[in-house]
Design a protein around this motif. Structure first.
Motif, PDB file in Angstrom:
ATOM      1  N   GLN A  19       0.836  -1.188   0.000  1.00 27.11           N
ATOM      2  CA  GLN A  19       0.000   0.000   0.000  1.00 27.11           C
ATOM      3  C   GLN A  19       0.873   1.241   0.000  1.00 27.11           C
ATOM      4  O   GLN A  19       2.054   1.193   0.356  1.00 27.11           O
ATOM      5  CB  GLN A  19      -0.965   0.009   1.177  1.00 27.11           C
ATOM      6  N   ARG A  20       0.283   2.341  -0.429  1.00 26.77           N
ATOM      7  CA  ARG A  20       1.032   3.588  -0.508  1.00 26.77           C
ATOM      8  C   ARG A  20       1.334   4.123   0.885  1.00 26.77           C
ATOM      9  O   ARG A  20       0.477   4.094   1.770  1.00 26.77           O
ATOM     10  CB  ARG A  20       0.234   4.614  -1.320  1.00 26.77           C
ATOM     11  N   LEU A  21       2.535   4.592   1.068  1.00 31.14           N
ATOM     12  CA  LEU A  21       2.961   5.164   2.338  1.00 31.14           C
ATOM     13  C   LEU A  21       2.667   6.658   2.277  1.00 31.14           C
ATOM     14  O   LEU A  21       3.314   7.409   1.549  1.00 31.14           O
ATOM     15  CB  LEU A  21       4.453   4.903   2.541  1.00 31.14           C
ATOM     16  N   LEU A  22       1.656   7.089   3.048  1.00 35.73           N
ATOM     17  CA  LEU A  22       1.145   8.453   3.012  1.00 35.73           C
ATOM     18  C   LEU A  22       0.996   8.987   4.431  1.00 35.73           C
ATOM     19  O   LEU A  22       0.905   8.206   5.374  1.00 35.73           O
ATOM     20  CB  LEU A  22      -0.222   8.481   2.333  1.00 35.73           C
ATOM     21  N   GLN A  23       0.763  10.331   4.590  1.00 34.22           N
ATOM     22  CA  GLN A  23       1.287  11.283   3.663  1.00 34.22           C
ATOM     23  C   GLN A  23       2.522  11.928   4.269  1.00 34.22           C
ATOM     24  O   GLN A  23       2.611  11.981   5.499  1.00 34.22           O
ATOM     25  CB  GLN A  23       0.203  12.308   3.309  1.00 34.22           C
ATOM     26  N   TRP A 118      -9.159  12.010  -0.756  1.00 32.49           N
ATOM     27  CA  TRP A 118      -8.605  13.026  -1.646  1.00 32.49           C
ATOM     28  C   TRP A 118      -9.016  14.436  -1.244  1.00 32.49           C
ATOM     29  O   TRP A 118     -10.176  14.682  -0.893  1.00 32.49           O
ATOM     30  CB  TRP A 118      -9.095  12.793  -3.075  1.00 32.49           C
ATOM     31  N   LEU A 119      -8.069  15.356  -1.338  1.00 35.83           N
ATOM     32  CA  LEU A 119      -8.367  16.780  -1.298  1.00 35.83           C
ATOM     33  C   LEU A 119      -9.068  17.110  -2.608  1.00 35.83           C
ATOM     34  O   LEU A 119      -8.676  16.610  -3.668  1.00 35.83           O
ATOM     35  CB  LEU A 119      -7.062  17.576  -1.171  1.00 35.83           C
ATOM     36  N   LEU A 120     -10.107  17.953  -2.551  1.00 37.22           N
ATOM     37  CA  LEU A 120     -10.928  18.213  -3.727  1.00 37.22           C
ATOM     38  C   LEU A 120     -10.612  19.554  -4.380  1.00 37.22           C
ATOM     39  O   LEU A 120     -10.239  20.518  -3.707  1.00 37.22           O
ATOM     40  CB  LEU A 120     -12.410  18.176  -3.351  1.00 37.22           C
ATOM     41  N   ASP A 121     -10.778  19.582  -5.691  1.00 35.89           N
ATOM     42  CA  ASP A 121     -10.678  20.827  -6.446  1.00 35.89           C
ATOM     43  C   ASP A 121     -12.039  21.520  -6.343  1.00 35.89           C
ATOM     44  O   ASP A 121     -13.055  20.956  -6.775  1.00 35.89           O
ATOM     45  CB  ASP A 121     -10.346  20.520  -7.904  1.00 35.89           C
ATOM     46  N   LEU A 130      -3.958  13.325  -3.351  1.00 35.73           N
ATOM     47  CA  LEU A 130      -4.242  12.225  -2.425  1.00 35.73           C
ATOM     48  C   LEU A 130      -3.608  12.495  -1.065  1.00 35.73           C
ATOM     49  O   LEU A 130      -2.420  12.815  -0.970  1.00 35.73           O
ATOM     50  CB  LEU A 130      -3.707  10.909  -2.992  1.00 35.73           C
ATOM     51  N   ILE A 131      -4.411  12.338  -0.010  1.00 33.55           N
ATOM     52  CA  ILE A 131      -3.939  12.573   1.353  1.00 33.55           C
ATOM     53  C   ILE A 131      -3.710  11.254   2.092  1.00 33.55           C
ATOM     54  O   ILE A 131      -2.660  11.044   2.692  1.00 33.55           O
ATOM     55  CB  ILE A 131      -4.942  13.446   2.130  1.00 33.55           C
ATOM     56  N   PHE A 132      -4.704  10.357   2.073  1.00 29.09           N
ATOM     57  CA  PHE A 132      -4.608   9.072   2.763  1.00 29.09           C
ATOM     58  C   PHE A 132      -5.109   7.954   1.860  1.00 29.09           C
ATOM     59  O   PHE A 132      -5.813   8.195   0.876  1.00 29.09           O
ATOM     60  CB  PHE A 132      -5.481   9.044   4.034  1.00 29.09           C
TER      61      PHE A 132
END
Length: 303
Positions: A19-23, A118-121, A130-132
C-alpha cells in the motif's frame, strides 16, 4: 506480483500486500504479517520487523499497536534462518516465521489500499491530491479529517533549483508546490473518501496530484516535483502504460533511486530505457557513489 494469504505447514497464515505510504507519498510499502508480527519494506532490500504491542494493563497499549523489533536486509534473511542463535540471544520465532516467507516471496505484493481520501478541487469537486489511503473500509473513520496535502520534504527528496531561484531566496520546489495545491483547494478546502474501481470510468490523477494547472509557474513546479519523484512513483499500481512510460523517461535523471526501488515496480513500459538507467546506476555504485538517501531515514513506516 503476489499477495494474499499463505499457510506454511505448521506456521501461521501470513498475509501479504502493498500500500502507498502516506502522507506524503514516499513509497509503495510491502507488508507481510501474521497475527503476532509483521515485516515492512520500502525497497525490497531492508525489512523492518515489528511486533504487536499488547499487555494486560488497564489503559495501556492495546493489540494492534506495533513496536520495532529488528531490521534485516533481504540478502541476510537466509543466514538468520540458518543461524538463529547470535551473541545477543536466539532470534524470536515471530521474526523467523516471516523471514521464511520472505526468502521465497515474489515482489511486489499486490496493492490493497483501494479506499482513498482526496483533497478536492473546488471548481468541480474532483480529486486534486491524495492525502490518505487504506485497505479496509472500517479503517476510514480512524483517519483525521485533514484538508492539507503534504509534499515529500526537500530533506528527503531535494530538487535542484536555478541560480535565479537561489538569488531570490525562493523556497524548495517541494514546499512551493505544497502551497500551490493549498491555494488551488481554496479558502475552505474539502476532502472526501473514494472507493477505487480501477476502470475506464474513473478519473483520478495517476501520480497522486493534479497536473493540469492554469498558471505556467505552478505547472512547471508540479512537473519538476513529479519528475524528481518519478523513481518512487513508478512503484504505483494501476498506472497506464503511456503514463508509466512518461515517468520512466523522467526517472532517467535519478538512476540511483531507480536502482533502489526497481524491485518494487509492478511493470515496465520501456525495457530499453529502464535497462540503460540500471546500467548507469550499477556503474556509479561500483565507482563508490551512494544514493542521497542512504544513511538516513527517508520515511516513517506505515503505522
Amino acid at each position: 506480483m503476489a499477495s494474499g494469504c499463505v499457510a506454511l505447514g505448521l506456521y501461521p497464515v501470513i498475509k501479504a500486500h502493498s500500500q502507498r505510504l502516506l502522507q506524503p507519498f514516499s513509497a509503495q510499502v510491502q507488508i507481510a504479517e501474521t497475527e503476532l508480527a509483521r515485516a515492512l519494506s520500502m525497497d525490497g532490500e531492508l525489512w523492518e520487523f515489528q511486533f504487536i504491542f499488547a499487555n494486560g494493563r488497564v489503559g495501556g497499549p492495546q493489540k494492534g499497536r506495533f513496536i520495532r523489533a529488528a531490521h534485516i536486509r533481504q540478502r541476510d534473511l537466509q543466514s538468520v534462518i540458518d543461524n538463529p542463535t547470535t551473541e545477543e540471544g536466539v532470534v524470536d520465532d515471530r521474526i523467523l516465521e516471516l523471514a521464511r516467507f520472505l526468502v521465497g516471496a515474489t515482489l511486489p505484493f499486490d496493492a490493497a489500499d483501494r479506499y482513498e481520501y482526496w483533497l478536492l478541487d473546488p471548481a468541480d469537486d474532483s480529486p486534486l491530491a491524495l492525502i490518505f489511503s487504506c485497505t479496509d473500509a472500517s479503517e476510514m473513520a480512524s483517519f483525521p479529517k485533514l484538508t492539507e496535502w503534504r509534499a515529500l520534504p526537500a530533506a528527503v527528496m531535494p530538487i535542484e533549483t536555478t541560480e535565479a531561484e537561489q538569488s531570490n531566496a525562493y523556497g524548495p520546489v517541494n514546499y512551493r508546490l505544497e502551497r500551490a495545491v493549498a491555494e488551488r483547494a481554496g479558502a475552505k478546502p474539502r476532502a472526501r473518501w473514494f472507493t477505487r474501481r480501477y476502470n475506464d470510468e474513473e478519473s483520478f490523477p495517476p501520480f497522486l496530484v493534479r497536473e493540469d494547472w492554469c498558471n505556467d509557474e505552478q505547472q512547471t513546479l508540479c512537473q519538476r516535483y513529479l519528475h524528481r519523484q518519478a523513481p518512487r512513483l513508478l512503484m504505483l499500481h494501476g498506472v497506464g502504460l503511456e503514463e508509466r512510460r512518461r515517468m520512466e523517461w523522467a526517472a532517467k535523471a535519478n538512476a540511483l533511486d531507480v536502482a533502489r526501488f526497481f524491485p518494487l515496480y509492478p511493470e515496465v513500459a520501456d525495457k530499453a530505457v529502464m535497462d540503460k538507467i540500471r546500467v548507469e546506476a550499477r556503474l556509479r555504485l561500483a565507482a563508490g557513489e551512494a544514493p542521497y538517501v542512504m544513511g538516513r531515514r527517508d520515511g516513517v513506516h506505515y503505522q
